[in-house]
Design a protein around this motif. Structure first.
Motif, PDB file in Angstrom:
ATOM      1  N   GLU A   1     -22.652  20.463 -18.246  1.00  0.00           N
ATOM      2  CA  GLU A   1     -24.388  20.365 -18.913  1.00  0.00           C
ATOM      3  C   GLU A   1     -25.082  22.069 -18.096  1.00  0.00           C
ATOM      4  O   GLU A   1     -24.454  22.171 -17.208  1.00  0.00           O
ATOM      5  CB  GLU A   1     -24.473  19.634 -18.321  1.00  0.00           C
ATOM      6  CG  GLU A   1     -25.877  18.631 -18.626  1.00  0.00           C
ATOM      7  CD  GLU A   1     -26.432  17.774 -18.400  1.00  0.00           C
ATOM      8  OE1 GLU A   1     -27.815  16.962 -18.425  1.00  0.00           O
ATOM      9  OE2 GLU A   1     -25.517  17.161 -17.591  1.00  0.00           O
ATOM     10  N   ILE A   2     -25.944  22.369 -18.952  1.00  0.00           N
ATOM     11  CA  ILE A   2     -27.579  22.883 -18.349  1.00  0.00           C
ATOM     12  C   ILE A   2     -28.045  22.503 -17.119  1.00  0.00           C
ATOM     13  O   ILE A   2     -28.580  21.653 -17.491  1.00  0.00           O
ATOM     14  CB  ILE A   2     -27.720  24.528 -19.068  1.00  0.00           C
ATOM     15  CG1 ILE A   2     -26.245  24.893 -19.071  1.00  0.00           C
ATOM     16  CG2 ILE A   2     -28.736  25.356 -17.743  1.00  0.00           C
ATOM     17  CD1 ILE A   2     -25.629  26.006 -18.438  1.00  0.00           C
ATOM     18  N   LEU A   3     -28.296  22.561 -16.040  1.00  0.00           N
ATOM     19  CA  LEU A   3     -29.192  22.048 -15.499  1.00  0.00           C
ATOM     20  C   LEU A   3     -30.414  22.740 -14.974  1.00  0.00           C
ATOM     21  O   LEU A   3     -30.049  23.930 -14.702  1.00  0.00           O
ATOM     22  CB  LEU A   3     -28.641  21.425 -13.652  1.00  0.00           C
ATOM     23  CG  LEU A   3     -27.436  20.076 -13.930  1.00  0.00           C
ATOM     24  CD1 LEU A   3     -26.854  19.715 -12.785  1.00  0.00           C
ATOM     25  CD2 LEU A   3     -27.561  19.116 -14.817  1.00  0.00           C
ATOM     26  N   THR A   4     -31.661  22.384 -14.836  1.00  0.00           N
ATOM     27  CA  THR A   4     -33.283  22.896 -14.473  1.00  0.00           C
ATOM     28  C   THR A   4     -33.654  22.749 -13.525  1.00  0.00           C
ATOM     29  O   THR A   4     -33.586  20.455 -13.569  1.00  0.00           O
ATOM     30  CB  THR A   4     -33.509  23.640 -15.788  1.00  0.00           C
ATOM     31  OG1 THR A   4     -34.245  22.743 -16.316  1.00  0.00           O
ATOM     32  CG2 THR A   4     -32.887  23.903 -17.045  1.00  0.00           C
ATOM     33  N   GLU A   5     -34.411  23.025 -13.236  1.00  0.00           N
ATOM     34  CA  GLU A   5     -35.348  22.435 -11.795  1.00  0.00           C
ATOM     35  C   GLU A   5     -36.133  21.315 -12.836  1.00  0.00           C
ATOM     36  O   GLU A   5     -36.736  20.728 -11.778  1.00  0.00           O
ATOM     37  CB  GLU A   5     -35.919  22.922 -11.392  1.00  0.00           C
ATOM     38  CG  GLU A   5     -34.723  24.123  -9.738  1.00  0.00           C
ATOM     39  CD  GLU A   5     -35.992  25.883  -9.601  1.00  0.00           C
ATOM     40  OE1 GLU A   5     -37.535  25.088  -8.833  1.00  0.00           O
ATOM     41  OE2 GLU A   5     -35.040  26.727  -8.612  1.00  0.00           O
TER      42      GLU A   5
ATOM     43  N   GLY B   1     -29.762  28.024 -15.323  1.00  0.00           N
ATOM     44  CA  GLY B   1     -30.055  27.349 -14.619  1.00  0.00           C
ATOM     45  C   GLY B   1     -29.119  26.769 -14.047  1.00  0.00           C
ATOM     46  O   GLY B   1     -28.426  27.830 -13.319  1.00  0.00           O
ATOM     47  N   PHE B   2     -28.644  25.755 -13.659  1.00  0.00           N
ATOM     48  CA  PHE B   2     -27.138  25.676 -12.853  1.00  0.00           C
ATOM     49  C   PHE B   2     -26.437  24.713 -13.902  1.00  0.00           C
ATOM     50  O   PHE B   2     -26.257  24.266 -14.714  1.00  0.00           O
ATOM     51  CB  PHE B   2     -27.219  25.133 -11.903  1.00  0.00           C
ATOM     52  CG  PHE B   2     -28.277  25.985 -10.685  1.00  0.00           C
ATOM     53  CD1 PHE B   2     -27.725  26.364  -9.424  1.00  0.00           C
ATOM     54  CD2 PHE B   2     -29.892  25.771 -11.024  1.00  0.00           C
ATOM     55  CE1 PHE B   2     -29.249  27.367  -9.099  1.00  0.00           C
ATOM     56  CE2 PHE B   2     -30.620  26.051  -9.983  1.00  0.00           C
ATOM     57  CZ  PHE B   2     -30.312  27.177  -9.070  1.00  0.00           C
ATOM     58  N   HIS B   3     -24.674  24.613 -13.069  1.00  0.00           N
ATOM     59  CA  HIS B   3     -23.800  23.932 -14.678  1.00  0.00           C
ATOM     60  C   HIS B   3     -23.047  23.495 -12.978  1.00  0.00           C
ATOM     61  O   HIS B   3     -22.800  24.162 -11.797  1.00  0.00           O
ATOM     62  CB  HIS B   3     -23.047  24.070 -14.996  1.00  0.00           C
ATOM     63  CG  HIS B   3     -22.373  25.522 -15.130  1.00  0.00           C
ATOM     64  ND1 HIS B   3     -20.714  25.428 -14.460  1.00  0.00           N
ATOM     65  CD2 HIS B   3     -22.118  26.879 -15.189  1.00  0.00           C
ATOM     66  CE1 HIS B   3     -20.257  26.396 -14.428  1.00  0.00           C
ATOM     67  NE2 HIS B   3     -20.961  27.634 -14.841  1.00  0.00           N
ATOM     68  N   VAL B   4     -22.504  22.449 -12.956  1.00  0.00           N
ATOM     69  CA  VAL B   4     -21.447  22.499 -12.035  1.00  0.00           C
ATOM     70  C   VAL B   4     -20.010  22.786 -12.156  1.00  0.00           C
ATOM     71  O   VAL B   4     -19.529  23.445 -13.318  1.00  0.00           O
ATOM     72  CB  VAL B   4     -20.913  20.669 -12.438  1.00  0.00           C
ATOM     73  CG1 VAL B   4     -19.541  20.130 -10.955  1.00  0.00           C
ATOM     74  CG2 VAL B   4     -21.899  19.650 -12.167  1.00  0.00           C
TER      75      VAL B   4
END
Length: 217
Positions: free
Chosen positions: A31-35, A69-72
């Motif tokens: 999953e791509i996480l965004t602020e 964004g970010f991912h784990v």
């Protein structure tokens, strides 16, 4: 007089929530996480989100993807093998050193850690259980005065926690770990460093094999 209780900042609360979600596998590592997404989900501004995410990225739990964004952080099979190899070498050496100098007080402290782990298991608090698990392993090296080895283990702390949480997905593993820890302590009590080291190697090898078979995110 009672100690002053400091209220946590929003950033600290966000950091703890995200870190816990990562470690227990609530966030899919694809999953791509965004602020913006995290800000909406946690109902807070983007500033504490940005600060918390920056800290988690520095700790190696999140990976930044440019313009997305970010991912784990996902640990590869090769990395798992390396981590277990290093831990096995580091911790077995620590046990061999400690066995000849261990005190009754140190044995009691290690047993207290395992006792607290058992309480966490009964309360189904996996995060606390893993924290105590890491304390158990770290304490052995500190008791053995293996400061450099202790620091190396600390540097692998978060990656080790990810592996540990995945291993606990196997039913009954928490109880098995307690048994294995107690057996290591028993070997220390009779000053058998070779036996304690062998038990540690087997303990870590079991964790590695479980992680390879348990389905994760």
């Amino acid at each position: 007089m009672q100690p002053i209780k400091k209220n946590k900042t929003t950033k600290e609360i966000v950091y703890e929530k995200l870190k816990t979600a990562i470690l227990i596998g609530s966030i899919n590592n694809q999953e791509i996480l965004t602020e913006t997404m995290l800000s909406e989900a946690l109902e807070t501004s983007r500033t504490p989100i940005r600060e918390a995410v920056a800290d988690l990225t520095k700790e190696g739990l999140l990976v930044h993807i440019p313009r997305k964004g970010f991912h784990v952080r996902e640990i590869t099979e090769n990395e798992k093998d390396q981590i277990i190899f290093l831990r096995s070498a580091i911790e077995s050496e620590g046990l061999k050193k400690l066995a000849s100098t261990v005190t009754k007080e140190q044995i009691v402290e290690l047993l207290e850690i395992v006792g607290n782990q058992e309480t966490s298991m009964k309360e189904d608090d996996r995060v606390r259980y893993i924290e105590l698990d890491q304390l158990f392993h770290q304490q052995i090296l500190e008791f053995a005065n293996q400061n450099i080895l202790s620091q190396l283990l600390q540097d692998m702390y978060n990656l080790t926690r990810l592996i540990g949480h995945h291993a606990l997905m196997k039913d009954g593993r928490m109880r098995e770990v307690l048994k294995e820890h107690k057996e290591i302590i028993q070997s220390l009590e009779i000053n058998d460093g070779d036996k304690a080291a062998q038990l540690m190697k087997e303990h870590l090898e079991i964790t590695k094999e479980i992680v390879k078979t348990v389905k994760t995110n």
